[in-house]
Structures are given as C-alpha cells and as structure tokens.
Write a protein that holds these residues in place. Structure first.
Motif, PDB file in Angstrom:
ATOM      1  N   HIS A 182      13.045  31.985 -21.536  1.00 55.56           N
ATOM      2  CA  HIS A 182      13.512  32.017 -20.056  1.00 55.56           C
ATOM      3  C   HIS A 182      13.581  33.378 -19.132  1.00 55.56           C
ATOM      4  O   HIS A 182      13.405  34.505 -19.945  1.00 55.56           O
ATOM      5  CB  HIS A 182      14.939  31.669 -20.074  1.00 55.56           C
ATOM      6  N   GLU A 185      12.651  19.087  -9.441  1.00 52.03           N
ATOM      7  CA  GLU A 185      11.828  19.244 -10.636  1.00 52.03           C
ATOM      8  C   GLU A 185      12.154  18.142 -11.583  1.00 52.03           C
ATOM      9  O   GLU A 185      13.237  17.574 -11.895  1.00 52.03           O
ATOM     10  CB  GLU A 185      12.237  20.518 -11.422  1.00 52.03           C
ATOM     11  N   TRP A 205      16.345  31.974 -12.139  1.00 52.18           N
ATOM     12  CA  TRP A 205      16.138  31.438 -13.302  1.00 52.18           C
ATOM     13  C   TRP A 205      14.973  30.756 -13.293  1.00 52.18           C
ATOM     14  O   TRP A 205      14.549  29.962 -12.384  1.00 52.18           O
ATOM     15  CB  TRP A 205      17.255  30.532 -13.818  1.00 52.18           C
ATOM     16  N   ASN A 206      14.240  30.857 -14.378  1.00 51.22           N
ATOM     17  CA  ASN A 206      12.814  30.010 -14.762  1.00 51.22           C
ATOM     18  C   ASN A 206      12.727  29.846 -16.053  1.00 51.22           C
ATOM     19  O   ASN A 206      12.861  30.748 -16.745  1.00 51.22           O
ATOM     20  CB  ASN A 206      11.582  30.867 -14.091  1.00 51.22           C
ATOM     21  N   SER A 223       5.063  27.852 -14.551  1.00 50.79           N
ATOM     22  CA  SER A 223       6.056  28.902 -14.340  1.00 50.79           C
ATOM     23  C   SER A 223       5.424  30.358 -14.282  1.00 50.79           C
ATOM     24  O   SER A 223       6.144  31.145 -13.639  1.00 50.79           O
ATOM     25  CB  SER A 223       6.928  28.800 -15.506  1.00 50.79           C
ATOM     26  N   GLU A 237       4.868  30.969 -10.674  1.00 52.19           N
ATOM     27  CA  GLU A 237       5.907  31.265  -9.925  1.00 52.19           C
ATOM     28  C   GLU A 237       6.345  32.559 -10.078  1.00 52.19           C
ATOM     29  O   GLU A 237       6.949  33.233  -9.407  1.00 52.19           O
ATOM     30  CB  GLU A 237       7.157  30.376 -10.381  1.00 52.19           C
ATOM     31  N   LEU A 238       6.218  33.241 -11.325  1.00 55.34           N
ATOM     32  CA  LEU A 238       6.525  34.447 -11.837  1.00 55.34           C
ATOM     33  C   LEU A 238       5.657  35.562 -11.620  1.00 55.34           C
ATOM     34  O   LEU A 238       5.900  36.576 -11.544  1.00 55.34           O
ATOM     35  CB  LEU A 238       7.269  34.446 -13.334  1.00 55.34           C
TER      36      LEU A 238
END
Length: 263
Positions: free
Chosen positions: A50, A85, A170-171, A178, A181-182
C-alpha cells in the motif's frame, strides 16, 4: 497506553494455494501471544503493497483508534473514496462514535465485497461508504476469540467492529493502474518506463523491459511489455487481468507461472 502496539506486515508469498489473510494474521497473533504471555498486545495489520502519502494523518488516526481497540473493538480503516472503484471492497459506516477534523470512528453497518460499477457509483452518491483498506487494529486476545467462535469467512459479521475513516492519500498498489496514479507523469499525463516513443498518447501507463514500444493516437491505456508477454488494457479494466490468468490456467498455459528470467 496500557498495551504494546505491534505492527504486523502482510506480504504475498509463494504459497501453493491462496488462503487470504486470516490464517496469516492468526499465526502472527499466536506468536505474539507466546512472546507476550502476560500482556494483550495490539496488532496493527498492514498489507505491504500500500501507498500512503499523508503519513502524519495516518499515524494520528491510528493513535486515535487505540482506545477503541483496547476496549475490545476490531478496528478497520476506511478510506474516503475518490471515484467509484470496482476493485475494492467497501465499508458502510453506521452511528458515529468519535470524530475530529482528520478522522471519524463509527460503528460498522455492513461490509460489501467488490461491487459492479453501478453499485459503486451509488455508494459514492450516498457518502456513507468507504473503501476497505484491509488495514486493521485489534488486540491479540480479541482476534483469537472471534476466530475461535466463527469460521474465518464470517468473522467480519462480528458486532464489535468499528471503522476509522480517513483521507490519507491512500492507494492499494495492486494493479498496473495504481502505478500510473502514483508515477511521475509527463506533459501528456503518461507514465513511461523503458524504450518508448509516444505520439498523440495521453494518460497511459507504458512499460517495457526489452525492445521499443511505439504508440500512436491512444489514451487511458495500460501497456506492459515483458520478455514473456504483452498486456494491453484500458486503465479502468486492468483489474480484470485475473480473468486472463484464469483463462491461461484452464488452457494449460504456463506464462503466468513460469518466466524466461527468474531472480
């Protein structure tokens, strides 16, 4: 604080068959009970994959949840959703027990498994549903009591569950989307790694281990090129890669299990 707080990090291994997290948490609880026979330590269960951007807010929320865990509650951590989601489970909150500017602790009304898109959209509209982060805080004895009373798959129906909701950036780094996104994006919103040439390409995650990858006139895609295979998917559908894995398994193929290069 009367009880020691011990983080337990859960990381995926090479087990012959998936057994999810309950048995792993149980083993950790039994070990802690053996090491601390005269205490009832609190377990902070944290999946290893995470990402948390607002670390201070996260730590403050954990501290605020400690009294609830010491009182015998099983604390789950719910994440304020940013979009509908379908790859996450959800927690519906009930009566608010405590709140502040950065967190809120509520009774758990229900847990919901991964919904379809229409259901996820309705959850966002109701504003009482939060992503289930898979992070938990509870005492060793309390967890073992619940596990001894119920089968692991119905433990979550316990009446002593509460949810601490928070917005911590949080991801769950459990899908290629993901990493988009990061990741650090270029001027067109792309995250690229490797030998890649893009033309009229937007908001995509593109990765190659070997060889040139060229893209023209695409958007919102995930493209993964390894020595074994090539994956092309819409970013919002990449969670369904498990369906491809299932197909490969049923077809007797081995690409998802055996690789050309093993470290």
């Amino acid at each position: 604080m009367s009880s020691p707080l011990i983080p337990v990090i859960l990381s995926g291994g090479n087990e012959p068959s998936g057994r999810n997290t309950a048995p792993a948490i149980c083993i950790a609880a039994l070990i802690l009970k053996m090491k601390h026979p005269n205490e009832n330590p609190l377990m902070l269960v944290l999946p290893a994959d995470h990402s948390v951007k607002k670390v201070k807010t996260f730590c403050n929320t954990i501290k605020s949840a400690i009294p609830f865990a010491e009182a015998g509650n099983l604390v789950s951590f719910g994440i304020k959703p940013t979009h509908p989601e379908t790859g996450y489970g959800y927690i519906q909150k009930g009566k608010v027990l405590s709140d502040s500017d950065i967190y809120e602790v509520s009774e758990v009304r229900t847990f919901v498994e991964k919904p379809n898109l229409k259901t996820a959209e309705s959850f966002i509209e109701k504003m009482s549903y939060y992503w289930n982060s898979g992070m938990y805080l509870f005492s060793v004895e309390r967890y073992l009591q619940e596990l001894s009373l119920y089968r692991p798959d119905i433990v979550k129906k316990t009446k002593d569950a509460v949810v601490a909701t928070m917005d911590i950036g949080w991801n769950d780094v459990g899908a290629w989307s993901s990493l988009w996104e990061l990741g650090k994006k270029d001027s067109s919103g792309n995250v690229i790694t490797g030998d890649i040439v893009c033309h009229e390409t937007e908001n995509s995650y593109i990765y190659t281990e070997s060889g040139l990858v060229a893209t023209i006139g695409i958007q919102d895609l995930v493209i993964i090129h390894t020595k074994d295979s090539l994956l092309v998917s819409r970013r919002d559908s990449v969670q369904n890669v498990k369906n491809i894995v299932q197909h490969l398994d049923l077809s007797g193929r081995k690409e998802h299990k055996e690789h050309r290069e093993v470290f």
